[in-house]
Design a protein around this motif. Structure first.
Motif, PDB file in Angstrom:
ATOM      1  N   LEU A 157      87.142  -2.830 130.786  1.00 52.69           N
ATOM      2  CA  LEU A 157      86.512  -2.555 132.073  1.00 52.69           C
ATOM      3  C   LEU A 157      85.355  -3.526 132.284  1.00 52.69           C
ATOM      4  O   LEU A 157      84.735  -3.987 131.319  1.00 52.69           O
ATOM      5  N   LEU A 158      85.048  -3.826 133.533  1.00 54.78           N
ATOM      6  CA  LEU A 158      83.866  -4.620 133.830  1.00 54.78           C
ATOM      7  C   LEU A 158      82.630  -3.787 133.523  1.00 54.78           C
ATOM      8  O   LEU A 158      82.579  -2.593 133.841  1.00 54.78           O
ATOM      9  N   PRO A 159      81.594  -4.387 132.908  1.00 49.87           N
ATOM     10  CA  PRO A 159      80.362  -3.637 132.641  1.00 49.87           C
ATOM     11  C   PRO A 159      79.733  -3.148 133.930  1.00 49.87           C
ATOM     12  O   PRO A 159      79.892  -3.765 134.990  1.00 49.87           O
ATOM     13  N   PRO A 160      79.012  -2.032 133.881  1.00 42.99           N
ATOM     14  CA  PRO A 160      78.375  -1.498 135.090  1.00 42.99           C
ATOM     15  C   PRO A 160      77.274  -2.427 135.585  1.00 42.99           C
ATOM     16  O   PRO A 160      76.601  -3.100 134.793  1.00 42.99           O
ATOM     17  N   THR A 161      77.081  -2.476 136.882  1.00 41.30           N
ATOM     18  CA  THR A 161      76.035  -3.296 137.486  1.00 41.30           C
ATOM     19  C   THR A 161      74.857  -2.409 137.846  1.00 41.30           C
ATOM     20  O   THR A 161      75.003  -1.469 138.631  1.00 41.30           O
ATOM     21  N   PRO A 162      73.662  -2.677 137.283  1.00 43.48           N
ATOM     22  CA  PRO A 162      72.495  -1.860 137.644  1.00 43.48           C
ATOM     23  C   PRO A 162      72.182  -1.983 139.131  1.00 43.48           C
ATOM     24  O   PRO A 162      72.339  -3.055 139.721  1.00 43.48           O
ATOM     25  N   LEU A 163      71.725  -0.893 139.730  1.00 45.96           N
ATOM     26  CA  LEU A 163      71.409  -0.911 141.153  1.00 45.96           C
ATOM     27  C   LEU A 163      70.028  -1.490 141.432  1.00 45.96           C
ATOM     28  O   LEU A 163      69.812  -2.128 142.460  1.00 45.96           O
ATOM     29  N   LYS A 164      69.080  -1.253 140.519  1.00 46.46           N
ATOM     30  CA  LYS A 164      67.706  -1.665 140.757  1.00 46.46           C
ATOM     31  C   LYS A 164      67.143  -2.410 139.553  1.00 46.46           C
ATOM     32  O   LYS A 164      67.492  -2.133 138.404  1.00 46.46           O
ATOM     33  N   ILE A 165      66.255  -3.353 139.821  1.00 46.15           N
ATOM     34  CA  ILE A 165      65.541  -4.049 138.764  1.00 46.15           C
ATOM     35  C   ILE A 165      64.526  -3.083 138.156  1.00 46.15           C
ATOM     36  O   ILE A 165      63.757  -2.448 138.883  1.00 46.15           O
ATOM     37  N   PRO A 166      64.490  -2.942 136.823  1.00 44.15           N
ATOM     38  CA  PRO A 166      63.507  -2.035 136.209  1.00 44.15           C
ATOM     39  C   PRO A 166      62.082  -2.463 136.524  1.00 44.15           C
ATOM     40  O   PRO A 166      61.745  -3.642 136.445  1.00 44.15           O
ATOM     41  N   GLN A 167      61.249  -1.498 136.885  1.00 38.94           N
ATOM     42  CA  GLN A 167      59.853  -1.768 137.197  1.00 38.94           C
ATOM     43  C   GLN A 167      58.907  -1.046 136.232  1.00 38.94           C
ATOM     44  O   GLN A 167      57.694  -1.076 136.436  1.00 38.94           O
ATOM     45  N   LEU A 168      59.463  -0.425 135.205  1.00 37.18           N
ATOM     46  CA  LEU A 168      58.659   0.270 134.211  1.00 37.18           C
ATOM     47  C   LEU A 168      58.800  -0.419 132.865  1.00 37.18           C
ATOM     48  O   LEU A 168      59.878  -0.912 132.511  1.00 37.18           O
ATOM     49  N   MET A 169      57.715  -0.448 132.109  1.00 32.91           N
ATOM     50  CA  MET A 169      57.744  -1.079 130.801  1.00 32.91           C
ATOM     51  C   MET A 169      58.209  -0.094 129.739  1.00 32.91           C
ATOM     52  O   MET A 169      57.823   1.082 129.775  1.00 32.91           O
ATOM     53  N   PRO A 170      59.002  -0.566 128.780  1.00 28.78           N
ATOM     54  CA  PRO A 170      59.363   0.311 127.659  1.00 28.78           C
ATOM     55  C   PRO A 170      58.131   0.587 126.802  1.00 28.78           C
ATOM     56  O   PRO A 170      57.206  -0.230 126.745  1.00 28.78           O
ATOM     57  N   PRO A 171      58.095   1.742 126.131  1.00 25.25           N
ATOM     58  CA  PRO A 171      56.923   2.099 125.318  1.00 25.25           C
ATOM     59  C   PRO A 171      56.572   1.049 124.269  1.00 25.25           C
ATOM     60  O   PRO A 171      55.390   0.806 124.008  1.00 25.25           O
ATOM     61  N   GLY A 172      57.594   0.421 123.660  1.00 27.66           N
ATOM     62  CA  GLY A 172      57.321  -0.587 122.642  1.00 27.66           C
ATOM     63  C   GLY A 172      56.539  -1.765 123.187  1.00 27.66           C
ATOM     64  O   GLY A 172      55.613  -2.268 122.538  1.00 27.66           O
ATOM     65  N   VAL A 173      56.893  -2.214 124.392  1.00 24.00           N
ATOM     66  CA  VAL A 173      56.161  -3.321 125.008  1.00 24.00           C
ATOM     67  C   VAL A 173      54.750  -2.886 125.368  1.00 24.00           C
ATOM     68  O   VAL A 173      53.783  -3.641 125.210  1.00 24.00           O
TER      69      VAL A 173
END
Length: 283
Positions: free
Chosen positions: A92-108
């Motif tokens: 299957l084709l991988p899913p395409t995200p709808l929105k660019i993430p605007q939150l930082m992961p906790p590790g960063v």
């Protein structure tokens, strides 16, 4: 005759073996013959039958639906890259995200909090500045004086007139090479988030305002580098040479931008002077 490779089944078994009952909120039992989740437990979490999961793992069924693959990915707590891999081995084709993430992961977030002595800024994939250290402010000016829309590097580089005041990035860095590399990264972002309406609006806006951007956007260039050694001019310390690195966090798609000085140089002394000056202003 050799049996066909069972990439889908191998991946499912490996991911099932690494998940514990505690990871998914199931009660643990003392005696378990195998590590990880039992097949019936994963099937229950994914909302499919145990027999169907067995056929997938054994390679007797190789074309699960997109809904089944998505359910398995959620149940297995797969990362973005792992979810893409699961789709590929399921043909299957991988899913395409709808929105660019605007939150930082906790590790960063933890890394940035520990890098107080380094100018560090974290950008989204659309190059909007999400957070920064006090040393970033000391070196490049205070981004909090700008609105969130004005903290977008693409707008700052291609839209702003020369008399805008304190730039988001130093003017010395806005070379043709830097601009070309930035546009290459934006083109990659467009491919990863083709349905993000805010990003489309941003590109259309800059396209209408900048002939230079239109020219670079239409040039099929690849492999340009955003970082490198930069010589900047600062009102307190004069000219300062710094290594600029752009580190990508793929699973969350943010860009960590750093400026560091070579140890034992006058540039390191100037950066230290800025750190002391910044600390005094916050006391």
């Amino acid at each position: 005759m050799s049996r066909p490779e069972n990439s889908l089944g191998n991946a499912l078994r490996a991911w099932r073996a690494r998940i514990t009952t505690a990871d998914v909120g199931l009660p643990s039992t003392r005696r378990r013959r195998t590590a990880g989740l039992r097949r019936e437990e994963l099937a229950h979490l994914a909302g499919i039958s145990t027999d169907y999961l067995l056929r997938l793992e054994q390679g007797r069924s190789r074309r699960p639906s997109r809904d089944v693959v998505a359910s398995l990915a959620r149940a297995l707590r797969l990362s973005t890259d792992e979810t893409c891999h699961l789709h590929l081995v399921a043909r299957l084709l991988p899913p395409t995200p709808l929105k660019i993430p605007q939150l930082m992961p906790p590790g960063v977030q933890r890394l940035v909090s520990r890098w107080g002595n380094i100018p560090v800024g974290v950008f989204s994939a659309s190059w909007t500045l999400l957070t920064w250290t006090s040393m970033w402010t000391a070196l490049l000016g205070d981004p909090s004086l700008r609105s969130p829309e004005e903290r977008n590097l693409v707008r700052a580089v291609f839209n702003e007139p020369p008399d805008m005041g304190q730039p988001l990035f130093p003017a010395e860095q806005n070379t043709t090479e830097f601009k070309a590399a930035l546009v290459v990264d934006l083109r990659i972002t467009r491919g990863a988030y083709p349905h993000d309406e805010d990003f489309r609006v941003l590109i259309d806006e800059v396209m209408s305002n900048s002939e230079e951007f239109r020219s670079l956007w239409s040039t099929p260039a690849l492999g340009s580098r955003l970082g490198g050694h930069k010589r900047l001019r600062h009102p307190l310390v004069g000219e300062i040479g710094l290594d600029n690195d752009v580190l990508k966090v793929p699973d969350h798609d943010v860009r960590v931008v750093t400026y560091t000085a070579e140890p034992g140089t006058s540039d390191e002394e100037k950066l230290e002077y800025l750190r002391i000056a910044a600390a005094r202003t916050t006391v």
